[in-house]
Design a protein around this motif. Sequence first.
Motif, PDB file in Angstrom:
ATOM      1  N   VAL A  75       0.838  -1.193   0.000  1.00 43.25           N
ATOM      2  CA  VAL A  75       0.000   0.000   0.000  1.00 43.25           C
ATOM      3  C   VAL A  75       0.878   1.250   0.000  1.00 43.25           C
ATOM      4  CG1 VAL A  75      -1.834   1.258   1.176  1.00 43.25           C
ATOM      5  CG2 VAL A  75      -1.782  -1.253   1.263  1.00 43.25           C
ATOM      6  N   ASP A  76       0.830   2.004  -1.077  1.00 44.27           N
ATOM      7  CA  ASP A  76       1.557   3.262  -1.143  1.00 44.27           C
ATOM      8  C   ASP A  76       0.940   4.253  -0.165  1.00 44.27           C
ATOM      9  OD1 ASP A  76       3.455   5.025  -2.008  1.00 44.27           O
ATOM     10  OD2 ASP A  76       2.373   5.645  -3.803  1.00 44.27           O
ATOM     11  N   ASP A  77       1.800   4.968   0.563  1.00 40.56           N
ATOM     12  CA  ASP A  77       1.390   5.911   1.608  1.00 40.56           C
ATOM     13  C   ASP A  77       0.877   5.222   2.861  1.00 40.56           C
ATOM     14  OD1 ASP A  77       2.134   8.131   0.190  1.00 40.56           O
ATOM     15  OD2 ASP A  77       0.152   8.507  -0.638  1.00 40.56           O
ATOM     16  N   GLY A  78       1.114   3.925   2.966  1.00 38.28           N
ATOM     17  CA  GLY A  78       0.760   3.201   4.180  1.00 38.28           C
ATOM     18  C   GLY A  78       2.001   2.608   4.816  1.00 38.28           C
ATOM     19  N   LEU A  79       1.994   2.491   6.125  1.00 33.52           N
ATOM     20  CA  LEU A  79       3.103   1.890   6.857  1.00 33.52           C
ATOM     21  C   LEU A  79       2.588   0.694   7.652  1.00 33.52           C
ATOM     22  CD1 LEU A  79       4.905   5.067   8.246  1.00 33.52           C
ATOM     23  CD2 LEU A  79       5.720   3.570   6.412  1.00 33.52           C
ATOM     24  N   PRO A  80       3.472  -0.266   7.960  1.00 31.24           N
ATOM     25  CA  PRO A  80       3.038  -1.407   8.779  1.00 31.24           C
ATOM     26  C   PRO A  80       2.382  -0.935  10.068  1.00 31.24           C
ATOM     27  CG  PRO A  80       5.235  -1.817   7.877  1.00 31.24           C
ATOM     28  CD  PRO A  80       4.889  -0.395   7.544  1.00 31.24           C
ATOM     29  N   GLY A  81       1.212  -1.480  10.341  1.00 29.53           N
ATOM     30  CA  GLY A  81       0.479  -1.081  11.542  1.00 29.53           C
ATOM     31  C   GLY A  81      -0.634  -0.089  11.272  1.00 29.53           C
ATOM     32  N   ASP A  82      -0.603   0.596  10.137  1.00 31.31           N
ATOM     33  CA  ASP A  82      -1.689   1.506   9.769  1.00 31.31           C
ATOM     34  C   ASP A  82      -2.944   0.726   9.409  1.00 31.31           C
ATOM     35  OD1 ASP A  82      -0.122   3.770  10.035  1.00 31.31           O
ATOM     36  OD2 ASP A  82       0.260   4.010   7.885  1.00 31.31           O
ATOM     37  N   LYS A  88      -0.463 -12.419  -9.475  1.00 30.57           N
ATOM     38  CA  LYS A  88      -0.836 -13.719  -8.934  1.00 30.57           C
ATOM     39  C   LYS A  88      -0.517 -13.832  -7.453  1.00 30.57           C
ATOM     40  CE  LYS A  88      -0.207 -18.680  -9.742  1.00 30.57           C
ATOM     41  NZ  LYS A  88       0.464 -19.712 -10.579  1.00 30.57           N
ATOM     42  N   ARG A  89       0.641 -13.307  -7.042  1.00 27.70           N
ATOM     43  CA  ARG A  89       1.080 -13.487  -5.667  1.00 27.70           C
ATOM     44  C   ARG A  89       0.961 -12.241  -4.805  1.00 27.70           C
ATOM     45  NH1 ARG A  89       6.531 -17.273  -6.049  1.00 27.70           N
ATOM     46  NH2 ARG A  89       5.554 -19.057  -7.103  1.00 27.70           N
ATOM     47  N   PHE A  90       0.732 -11.093  -5.417  1.00 27.06           N
ATOM     48  CA  PHE A  90       0.640  -9.867  -4.625  1.00 27.06           C
ATOM     49  C   PHE A  90      -0.193  -8.847  -5.380  1.00 27.06           C
ATOM     50  CE2 PHE A  90       4.203  -9.104  -7.430  1.00 27.06           C
ATOM     51  CZ  PHE A  90       4.059  -7.774  -7.786  1.00 27.06           C
ATOM     52  N   ALA A  91      -0.507  -7.761  -4.692  1.00 26.78           N
ATOM     53  CA  ALA A  91      -1.237  -6.649  -5.312  1.00 26.78           C
ATOM     54  C   ALA A  91      -0.648  -5.341  -4.790  1.00 26.78           C
ATOM     55  CB  ALA A  91      -2.724  -6.732  -4.977  1.00 26.78           C
ATOM     56  N   ARG A  92      -0.923  -4.265  -5.519  1.00 25.95           N
ATOM     57  CA  ARG A  92      -0.510  -2.929  -5.083  1.00 25.95           C
ATOM     58  C   ARG A  92      -1.759  -2.075  -4.926  1.00 25.95           C
ATOM     59  NH1 ARG A  92       4.963  -2.609  -5.516  1.00 25.95           N
ATOM     60  NH2 ARG A  92       5.971  -3.973  -7.054  1.00 25.95           N
ATOM     61  N   ALA A  93      -1.687  -1.134  -3.985  1.00 25.21           N
ATOM     62  CA  ALA A  93      -2.835  -0.272  -3.717  1.00 25.21           C
ATOM     63  C   ALA A  93      -2.350   1.111  -3.324  1.00 25.21           C
ATOM     64  CB  ALA A  93      -3.708  -0.864  -2.613  1.00 25.21           C
ATOM     65  N   GLN A  94      -3.248   2.074  -3.456  1.00 27.16           N
ATOM     66  CA  GLN A  94      -2.975   3.444  -3.047  1.00 27.16           C
ATOM     67  C   GLN A  94      -3.868   3.787  -1.867  1.00 27.16           C
ATOM     68  OE1 GLN A  94      -0.782   5.939  -4.036  1.00 27.16           O
ATOM     69  NE2 GLN A  94      -1.675   6.973  -2.259  1.00 27.16           N
TER      70      GLN A  94
END
Length: 206
Positions: free
Chosen positions: A6-13, A24-30
């Motif tokens: 997730v762009d503009d996201g950090l672990p824990g958000d 197939k194995r991953f996705a990207r998001a905004q």
Amino acid sequence: GRIVFVDDGLPGDRVRARLTQQKKRFARAQALERLADSSDRRPPQCVVADRCGGCRFQGYSFGAEHREKLAALTATVRRIDRTVPWPDPVLIPDASPSRWRERAKVHAGDDGLGFRQRRGRGIIVPASCPVLEARVDEARRVVGDRLGDVLTGLDEATVLLELDRVRDTVACTVRVAEDRFEEAMAALTACINERGDLTPVGTVIV
């Protein structure tokens, strides 16, 4: 489930996000909205952190950044060969969250050398980059003053700057198209003549 970067996201958000790419194995998001902040969020020390693609962990605590990078390194090493009992990697952190980065690949913008913006092809040129080692950051400004006009607008042109602790200099490599080679060499030579702490690794034709 599938991993989503997730762009503009950090672990824990906790965020509301829009998918921008699915594999197939991953996705990207905004990230569209942060519903809850990670407890490790901190105010970024860089004024262009929200736009610059050079640092994705600005705004994250230094200790949490170490933890996430160490976890990623450990997972990568163990994926190489699951039959080998790899020892746990040991992280030796820098003492300060500032001026720790000793290597950078930068691009020419209208105002000097900088980093690709997070989204799009634009170049963000900070007046000062707080994570670059001081001599590397100064080399970015000096080389940018000389090479900016030569490289601006060339998508394939890059400058690699790296602190050489053995020679106590900043090594500089320029990648540029053949028709700009002579100009780039002349500009790089001028930088070297001005400053004794720059070492030309070379100009590479791409």
